[in-house]
Each structure stands twice: as structure tokens, then as C-alpha cells.
Design a protein around this motif. Structure first.
Motif: not given
Ligand SMILES: [Zn+2]
Length: 93
Positions: A4-9, A18-21, A65-71
Motif C-alpha cells: 500500500p502507498k499509504t499506511q497507518r502505523r 499516524t498516517e505514513h507515506k 526491496s525496502t519500504p520507507v515510511f514517512q510520517c
């Protein structure tokens, strides 16, 4: 693999969910003046062939492949679990 492109974590800086990109981690540009690079350039100078072995055969087929989450509240970044998959794509949910 679909992600998913956005995640709540949980954000450890905001100390709440919070919502993360989500983006995919990409290796940064290599510094041309780093010690290892300078040593390698010195070794490659002059006559002679390639001084260090170049790897051609790899045991693993896929790269990680690693996902990067931005608050979205404090815009701090954190990285998630990486996967060895052929295709890693971000999808809108
Ligand atoms: Zn945050």
C-alpha cells in the motif's frame, strides 16, 4: 508483491499512530572522495589489469526491496521490513 502507498502505523517520534507515506528505498549517490573510492582509484592507476576481482556470479536472484515510511505529521522517516521479491510495487488502496 503489492504494497500500500499509504499506511497507518506507529510513529515513535509522535508516540502515536499516524498516517505514513510509503516509498521504496533507493541507494544514494556514491561519494567520489570517500576513502575506499580514493584507494580504489589509486590502485587502478597506471599499467596492469583490473586489480580487484569483479563479481559476476551471484547466489541470490533477487535484490532486497525496502519500504520507507514517512510520517505525515512530523515528516520523519523510518524503514520497514525488506523482502526478496522479483517485483515490489506500490498500489493505491
Ligand atoms: Zn511522526
Amino acid at each position: 508483491m503489492k504494497y500500500p502507498k499509504t499506511q497507518r502505523r506507529y510513529c515513535k517520534h509522535c508516540k502515536k499512530h499516524t498516517e505514513h507515506k510509503v516509498t521504496i528505498y533507493k541507494k544514494g549517490k556514491e561519494r567520489s572522495k570517500a576513502e575506499g573510492k580514493r584507494r580504489y582509484e589509486r590502485k587502478k592507476k597506471g599499467y596492469g589489469s583490473q586489480p580487484k576481482p569483479v563479481q559476476h556470479n551471484f547466489a541470490k536472484i533477487n535484490k532486497k526491496s525496502t519500504p520507507v515510511f514517512q510520517c505525515t505529521e512530523c515528516s520523519k522517516k523510518s524503514i520497514g521490513k525488506s523482502y526478496r521479491v522479483k517485483r515490489f510495487e506500490l498500489i493505491e488502496v
